[in-house]
Design a protein around this motif. Structure first.
Motif, PDB file in Angstrom:
ATOM      1  N   PRO A 121      69.332 -28.595 -15.724  1.00  0.00           N
ATOM      2  CA  PRO A 121      68.311 -27.967 -14.868  1.00  0.00           C
ATOM      3  C   PRO A 121      67.838 -28.859 -13.729  1.00  0.00           C
ATOM      4  O   PRO A 121      67.676 -28.399 -12.596  1.00  0.00           O
ATOM      5  N   GLU A 122      67.625 -30.142 -14.004  1.00  0.00           N
ATOM      6  CA  GLU A 122      67.124 -31.017 -12.943  1.00  0.00           C
ATOM      7  C   GLU A 122      68.156 -31.223 -11.841  1.00  0.00           C
ATOM      8  O   GLU A 122      67.823 -31.362 -10.656  1.00  0.00           O
ATOM      9  N   MET A 123      69.429 -31.223 -12.225  1.00  0.00           N
ATOM     10  CA  MET A 123      70.481 -31.367 -11.225  1.00  0.00           C
ATOM     11  C   MET A 123      70.626 -30.092 -10.402  1.00  0.00           C
ATOM     12  O   MET A 123      70.829 -30.140  -9.183  1.00  0.00           O
ATOM     13  N   ALA A 124      70.502 -28.946 -11.064  1.00  0.00           N
ATOM     14  CA  ALA A 124      70.629 -27.672 -10.361  1.00  0.00           C
ATOM     15  C   ALA A 124      69.538 -27.485  -9.321  1.00  0.00           C
ATOM     16  O   ALA A 124      69.726 -26.787  -8.320  1.00  0.00           O
ATOM     17  N   ALA A 125      68.392 -28.114  -9.537  1.00  0.00           N
ATOM     18  CA  ALA A 125      67.266 -27.960  -8.617  1.00  0.00           C
ATOM     19  C   ALA A 125      67.355 -28.879  -7.404  1.00  0.00           C
ATOM     20  O   ALA A 125      66.561 -28.744  -6.473  1.00  0.00           O
ATOM     21  N   ASP A 126      68.309 -29.775  -7.371  1.00  0.00           N
ATOM     22  CA  ASP A 126      68.431 -30.717  -6.261  1.00  0.00           C
ATOM     23  C   ASP A 126      68.888 -29.978  -5.004  1.00  0.00           C
ATOM     24  O   ASP A 126      69.971 -29.397  -4.980  1.00  0.00           O
ATOM     25  N   PRO A 127      68.083 -29.979  -3.926  1.00  0.00           N
ATOM     26  CA  PRO A 127      68.478 -29.231  -2.727  1.00  0.00           C
ATOM     27  C   PRO A 127      69.712 -29.797  -2.046  1.00  0.00           C
ATOM     28  O   PRO A 127      70.376 -29.102  -1.269  1.00  0.00           O
ATOM     29  N   LEU A 128      70.043 -31.049  -2.314  1.00  0.00           N
ATOM     30  CA  LEU A 128      71.207 -31.673  -1.690  1.00  0.00           C
ATOM     31  C   LEU A 128      72.477 -31.527  -2.520  1.00  0.00           C
ATOM     32  O   LEU A 128      73.520 -32.082  -2.150  1.00  0.00           O
ATOM     33  N   LEU A 129      72.409 -30.783  -3.614  1.00  0.00           N
ATOM     34  CA  LEU A 129      73.552 -30.692  -4.517  1.00  0.00           C
ATOM     35  C   LEU A 129      74.838 -30.219  -3.830  1.00  0.00           C
ATOM     36  O   LEU A 129      75.898 -30.816  -4.032  1.00  0.00           O
ATOM     37  N   PRO A 130      74.822 -29.150  -3.007  1.00  0.00           N
ATOM     38  CA  PRO A 130      76.082 -28.726  -2.370  1.00  0.00           C
ATOM     39  C   PRO A 130      76.715 -29.827  -1.526  1.00  0.00           C
ATOM     40  O   PRO A 130      77.931 -30.052  -1.593  1.00  0.00           O
ATOM     41  N   GLU A 131      75.896 -30.521  -0.722  1.00  0.00           N
ATOM     42  CA  GLU A 131      76.438 -31.599   0.097  1.00  0.00           C
ATOM     43  C   GLU A 131      77.008 -32.726  -0.764  1.00  0.00           C
ATOM     44  O   GLU A 131      78.056 -33.289  -0.465  1.00  0.00           O
ATOM     45  N   VAL A 132      76.312 -33.043  -1.857  1.00  0.00           N
ATOM     46  CA  VAL A 132      76.777 -34.101  -2.750  1.00  0.00           C
ATOM     47  C   VAL A 132      78.117 -33.715  -3.383  1.00  0.00           C
ATOM     48  O   VAL A 132      79.042 -34.528  -3.455  1.00  0.00           O
ATOM     49  N   CYS A 133      78.239 -32.470  -3.840  1.00  0.00           N
ATOM     50  CA  CYS A 133      79.487 -32.028  -4.470  1.00  0.00           C
ATOM     51  C   CYS A 133      80.650 -32.089  -3.491  1.00  0.00           C
ATOM     52  O   CYS A 133      81.773 -32.439  -3.876  1.00  0.00           O
ATOM     53  N   TRP A 134      80.408 -31.748  -2.230  1.00  0.00           N
ATOM     54  CA  TRP A 134      81.492 -31.831  -1.245  1.00  0.00           C
ATOM     55  C   TRP A 134      81.919 -33.285  -1.026  1.00  0.00           C
ATOM     56  O   TRP A 134      83.114 -33.573  -0.901  1.00  0.00           O
ATOM     57  N   THR A 135      80.968 -34.195  -1.004  1.00  0.00           N
ATOM     58  CA  THR A 135      81.332 -35.608  -0.841  1.00  0.00           C
ATOM     59  C   THR A 135      82.052 -36.132  -2.079  1.00  0.00           C
ATOM     60  O   THR A 135      82.835 -37.080  -1.970  1.00  0.00           O
ATOM     61  N   TRP A 136      81.816 -35.530  -3.241  1.00  0.00           N
ATOM     62  CA  TRP A 136      82.591 -35.921  -4.427  1.00  0.00           C
ATOM     63  C   TRP A 136      84.067 -35.612  -4.209  1.00  0.00           C
ATOM     64  O   TRP A 136      84.937 -36.394  -4.595  1.00  0.00           O
ATOM     65  N   LEU A 137      84.354 -34.475  -3.600  1.00  0.00           N
ATOM     66  CA  LEU A 137      85.744 -34.109  -3.334  1.00  0.00           C
ATOM     67  C   LEU A 137      86.373 -35.063  -2.323  1.00  0.00           C
ATOM     68  O   LEU A 137      87.429 -35.656  -2.581  1.00  0.00           O
ATOM     69  N   THR A 138      85.757 -35.208  -1.170  1.00  0.00           N
ATOM     70  CA  THR A 138      86.335 -36.070  -0.138  1.00  0.00           C
ATOM     71  C   THR A 138      86.352 -37.523  -0.585  1.00  0.00           C
ATOM     72  O   THR A 138      87.296 -38.262  -0.292  1.00  0.00           O
ATOM     73  N   GLY A 139      85.320 -37.940  -1.327  1.00  0.00           N
ATOM     74  CA  GLY A 139      85.283 -39.310  -1.814  1.00  0.00           C
ATOM     75  C   GLY A 139      86.372 -39.599  -2.830  1.00  0.00           C
ATOM     76  O   GLY A 139      86.936 -40.698  -2.857  1.00  0.00           O
ATOM     77  N   ALA A 140      86.701 -38.602  -3.673  1.00  0.00           N
ATOM     78  CA  ALA A 140      87.770 -38.791  -4.660  1.00  0.00           C
ATOM     79  C   ALA A 140      89.111 -38.998  -3.968  1.00  0.00           C
ATOM     80  O   ALA A 140      89.934 -39.813  -4.406  1.00  0.00           O
ATOM     81  N   LEU A 141      89.353 -38.276  -2.879  1.00  0.00           N
ATOM     82  CA  LEU A 141      90.590 -38.452  -2.131  1.00  0.00           C
ATOM     83  C   LEU A 141      90.622 -39.810  -1.430  1.00  0.00           C
ATOM     84  O   LEU A 141      91.629 -40.525  -1.459  1.00  0.00           O
ATOM     85  N   GLY A 155      94.356 -33.638   5.812  1.00  0.00           N
ATOM     86  CA  GLY A 155      93.771 -32.997   6.976  1.00  0.00           C
ATOM     87  C   GLY A 155      93.320 -31.590   6.688  1.00  0.00           C
ATOM     88  O   GLY A 155      93.614 -31.021   5.635  1.00  0.00           O
ATOM     89  N   GLU A 156      92.605 -31.017   7.662  1.00  0.00           N
ATOM     90  CA  GLU A 156      92.187 -29.612   7.643  1.00  0.00           C
ATOM     91  C   GLU A 156      91.472 -29.229   6.351  1.00  0.00           C
ATOM     92  O   GLU A 156      91.701 -28.157   5.793  1.00  0.00           O
ATOM     93  N   ALA A 157      90.591 -30.101   5.864  1.00  0.00           N
ATOM     94  CA  ALA A 157      89.836 -29.788   4.647  1.00  0.00           C
ATOM     95  C   ALA A 157      88.789 -28.718   4.941  1.00  0.00           C
ATOM     96  O   ALA A 157      88.117 -28.758   5.978  1.00  0.00           O
ATOM     97  N   SER A 158      88.660 -27.766   4.043  1.00  0.00           N
ATOM     98  CA  SER A 158      87.644 -26.727   4.179  1.00  0.00           C
ATOM     99  C   SER A 158      87.267 -26.232   2.801  1.00  0.00           C
ATOM    100  O   SER A 158      88.020 -26.402   1.839  1.00  0.00           O
ATOM    101  N   GLY A 159      86.105 -25.629   2.691  1.00  0.00           N
ATOM    102  CA  GLY A 159      85.721 -25.121   1.386  1.00  0.00           C
ATOM    103  C   GLY A 159      84.286 -24.661   1.319  1.00  0.00           C
ATOM    104  O   GLY A 159      83.555 -24.686   2.311  1.00  0.00           O
ATOM    105  N   THR A 160      83.889 -24.250   0.131  1.00  0.00           N
ATOM    106  CA  THR A 160      82.532 -23.801  -0.134  1.00  0.00           C
ATOM    107  C   THR A 160      82.046 -24.422  -1.445  1.00  0.00           C
ATOM    108  O   THR A 160      82.840 -24.680  -2.353  1.00  0.00           O
ATOM    109  N   VAL A 161      80.761 -24.646  -1.514  1.00  0.00           N
ATOM    110  CA  VAL A 161      80.114 -25.074  -2.753  1.00  0.00           C
ATOM    111  C   VAL A 161      79.038 -24.044  -3.063  1.00  0.00           C
ATOM    112  O   VAL A 161      78.148 -23.797  -2.248  1.00  0.00           O
ATOM    113  N   THR A 162      79.133 -23.432  -4.230  1.00  0.00           N
ATOM    114  CA  THR A 162      78.214 -22.367  -4.615  1.00  0.00           C
ATOM    115  C   THR A 162      77.445 -22.765  -5.865  1.00  0.00           C
ATOM    116  O   THR A 162      78.037 -23.203  -6.855  1.00  0.00           O
ATOM    117  N   ARG A 163      76.134 -22.598  -5.802  1.00  0.00           N
ATOM    118  CA  ARG A 163      75.279 -22.873  -6.958  1.00  0.00           C
ATOM    119  C   ARG A 163      74.679 -21.549  -7.417  1.00  0.00           C
ATOM    120  O   ARG A 163      74.120 -20.802  -6.629  1.00  0.00           O
TER     121      ARG A 163
END
Length: 222
Positions: A111-131, A139-147
């Motif tokens: 619950p506390e993580m779900a309430a974080d307003p920056l969660l979508p941005e953080v999840c996207w950086t998890w993807l790019t950071g893992a690469l 190249g040409e990375a695109s996507g959506t993060v849905t909570r």
């Protein structure tokens, strides 16, 4: 690649066992695609992530191969996802290459993580950071993060509220010698993303190179 990304849903291509003719379809696939699939099948991953082949979407590209994964902790499934490798030998303007990786990753949230307003941005950086952490070029990375949050009422009111994060993304892996990208490294980075979304600690030196993918079916081509 937005169209392909949007069509990668739970029922895209199904997960049933392949027909008999699918088992041999990879024999006529281009050599770079076969090399990319072989690299995926020989990848060695951390043991908490169970990965196996599944039926790939048939209409997104002339050649495709798919994996599904579950992050397991004891008897609990912490996260799950699907990774699809697409290949069009003629190239694709939106991809800016001949290969494309498309992914769907899902996990339940505290619950506390779900309430974080920056969660979508953080999840996207998890993807790019893992690469980037594995030194991969893409190249040409695109996507959506849905909570999403679910609240239960009436006869279901005894159930606790639940929240889920879903990452849908696609990117173009850079091709190496022979025209094939380093798909094993991209798979490893994708598993890093799954582990992070599931809340697992980073893999130590003894966690990588443990489990080899089961070799159950060949790549599929249209």
């Amino acid at each position: 690649m937005a169209a392909a990304q949007g069509r990668l849903s739970d029922d895209a291509g199904g997960t049933d066992d392949p027909k008999e003719e699918d088992l041999h379809s990879g024999e006529t696939a281009p050599l770079p695609f076969r090399a990319a699939v072989d690299a995926l099948r020989s990848a060695r991953l951390r043991p908490q992530i169970e990965v196996e082949p599944t039926r790939a979407p048939q209409r997104l590209a002339p050649h495709s191969y798919a994996l599904e994964a579950t992050v397991v902790d004891g008897d609990q499934d912490l996260a799950d996802g699907r990774l699809v490798l697409l290949h069009d030998p003629a190239g694709h303007d939106a991809w800016r290459g001949t290969f494309r990786l498309v992914t769907l990753v899902r996990a339940e949230l505290e619950p506390e993580m779900a309430a974080d307003p920056l969660l979508p941005e953080v999840c996207w950086t998890w993807l790019t950071g893992a690469l980037q952490a594995r030194g991969l070029t893409y190249g040409e990375a695109s996507g959506t993060v849905t909570r999403a949050s679910s609240h239960y009422f009436g006869g279901l009111s005894a159930r606790p509220s639940a929240s889920q994060i879903e990452i849908r993304a696609s990117w173009t892996p850079r091709e190496g010698l022979g025209g094939a990208p380093d798909t094993a490294a991209h798979l490893a980075s994708w598993c890093d993303l799954l582990a992070q979304v599931a809340g697992l600690p980073p893999a130590g030196p003894g966690d990588a190179s443990v489990v080899t993918l089961p070799q159950r079916r060949g790549p599929q081509s249209r």
